[in-house]
Design a protein around this motif. Structure first.
Motif, short mmCIF file in Angstrom:
data_model
loop_
_atom_site.label_atom_id
_atom_site.label_comp_id
_atom_site.label_asym_id
_atom_site.label_seq_id
_atom_site.Cartn_x
_atom_site.Cartn_y
_atom_site.Cartn_z
N GLY A 291 0.83 -1.19 0.00
CA GLY A 291 0.00 0.00 0.00
C GLY A 291 0.86 1.24 0.00
N GLU A 292 0.26 2.36 -0.33
CA GLU A 292 0.96 3.63 -0.29
C GLU A 292 -0.07 4.73 -0.17
OE1 GLU A 292 2.11 5.12 -4.54
OE2 GLU A 292 2.66 3.00 -4.38
N GLY A 293 0.41 5.91 0.18
CA GLY A 293 -0.51 7.03 0.33
C GLY A 293 0.22 8.26 0.82
N ALA A 294 -0.54 9.23 1.25
CA ALA A 294 -0.01 10.47 1.81
C ALA A 294 -0.76 10.76 3.10
CB ALA A 294 -0.16 11.61 0.82
N ALA A 295 -0.08 11.39 4.04
CA ALA A 295 -0.70 11.66 5.33
C ALA A 295 -0.16 12.96 5.89
CB ALA A 295 -0.41 10.53 6.31
N THR A 296 -0.89 13.54 6.79
CA THR A 296 -0.42 14.68 7.56
C THR A 296 -0.34 14.21 9.01
OG1 THR A 296 -1.40 16.28 6.08
CG2 THR A 296 -0.93 17.04 8.29
N ALA A 297 0.81 14.44 9.62
CA ALA A 297 1.01 13.99 10.99
C ALA A 297 1.49 15.15 11.85
CB ALA A 297 2.03 12.86 11.02
N THR A 298 1.04 15.17 13.07
CA THR A 298 1.46 16.18 14.04
C THR A 298 2.10 15.47 15.22
OG1 THR A 298 -0.37 17.61 13.40
CG2 THR A 298 0.68 18.08 15.49
N VAL A 299 3.27 15.95 15.62
CA VAL A 299 3.98 15.40 16.77
C VAL A 299 4.07 16.52 17.81
CG1 VAL A 299 6.15 14.40 17.57
CG2 VAL A 299 5.31 13.88 15.28
N GLU A 300 3.72 16.21 19.05
CA GLU A 300 3.80 17.19 20.12
C GLU A 300 4.48 16.58 21.33
OE1 GLU A 300 -0.17 18.55 20.85
OE2 GLU A 300 -0.27 19.66 18.97
N ASN A 301 5.27 17.40 22.00
CA ASN A 301 5.95 17.02 23.24
C ASN A 301 6.80 15.76 23.06
OD1 ASN A 301 6.66 17.50 25.87
ND2 ASN A 301 5.01 16.26 26.73
N ALA A 302 7.51 15.68 21.95
CA ALA A 302 8.36 14.51 21.67
C ALA A 302 9.73 14.69 22.33
CB ALA A 302 8.53 14.34 20.17
N GLU A 303 10.41 13.59 22.51
CA GLU A 303 11.77 13.57 23.04
C GLU A 303 12.66 12.76 22.12
OE1 GLU A 303 11.81 12.07 27.01
OE2 GLU A 303 10.48 13.64 27.76
N ILE A 304 13.87 13.25 21.92
CA ILE A 304 14.85 12.53 21.10
C ILE A 304 16.16 12.49 21.88
CG2 ILE A 304 16.20 12.52 18.97
CD1 ILE A 304 13.98 14.06 17.63
N ASP A 305 16.72 11.30 22.02
CA ASP A 305 18.04 11.12 22.62
C ASP A 305 18.96 10.57 21.54
OD1 ASP A 305 16.83 9.89 25.83
OD2 ASP A 305 17.02 11.92 25.06
N LEU A 306 20.01 11.29 21.23
CA LEU A 306 20.99 10.85 20.24
C LEU A 306 22.33 10.66 20.92
CD1 LEU A 306 20.16 13.40 17.39
CD2 LEU A 306 19.40 11.03 17.56
N GLY A 307 23.02 9.61 20.56
CA GLY A 307 24.36 9.37 21.10
C GLY A 307 25.32 9.07 19.98
N PHE A 308 26.49 9.66 20.05
CA PHE A 308 27.52 9.46 19.04
C PHE A 308 28.81 9.03 19.72
CE2 PHE A 308 24.68 12.75 17.49
CZ PHE A 308 24.36 12.28 16.23
N THR A 309 29.47 8.09 19.12
CA THR A 309 30.77 7.65 19.61
C THR A 309 31.85 8.37 18.82
OG1 THR A 309 29.87 5.46 20.10
CG2 THR A 309 32.25 5.63 19.93
N LEU A 310 32.80 8.91 19.53
CA LEU A 310 33.93 9.58 18.88
C LEU A 310 35.09 8.61 18.82
CD1 LEU A 310 33.75 13.03 20.68
CD2 LEU A 310 32.73 12.36 18.51
N ARG A 311 35.62 8.43 17.64
CA ARG A 311 36.78 7.56 17.47
C ARG A 311 37.84 8.29 16.67
NH1 ARG A 311 33.83 1.95 15.80
NH2 ARG A 311 32.57 1.82 17.66
N ARG A 312 39.05 8.18 17.09
CA ARG A 312 40.17 8.81 16.39
C ARG A 312 40.57 7.93 15.21
NH1 ARG A 312 44.55 12.36 18.51
NH2 ARG A 312 42.89 12.60 20.01
#
Length: 100
Positions: free
Chosen positions: A46-67
């Protein structure tokens, strides 16, 4: 299933980490296109189009640093080019200092 380049879980605390936390995030996605396909029985798509609303969301991103271990330009031997100097031409009749 694990990525061979990822360190074991017990060693994660030994790595340099960058952590980004975003709180109270809101977004509106208008005309967002979507599609799906189920490749096993019962087969569906299936396929289609939609409108979505996001409120009060949280995002945690973590990155590893390597030399990256790249060879230092100073560690490489310098390229030296040698250009022979031109010596004045001599005739066969002149005595050469290295001849006996």
């Amino acid at each position: 299933s694990g990525d061979e380049s990822s360190p074991p879980a017990e060693n994660l605390m030994d790595l340099d980490m960058v952590s980004i936390k975003v709180r109270n995030l809101s977004a509106v996605f208008s005309g967002m296109k979507w599609r799906f396909e189920q490749t096993y029985f019962p087969y569906m798509a299936g396929e289609g189009a939609a409108t979505a609303t996001v409120e009060n969301a949280e995002i945690d991103l973590g990155f590893t640093l390597r030399r990256l271990h790249k060879p230092s330009p100073l560690a490489q031997a310098p390229k030296i080019e040698s250009v022979p100097e031109e010596t004045p031409s001599t005739s066969d009749t002149e005595e050469q200092p290295w001849e006996a």
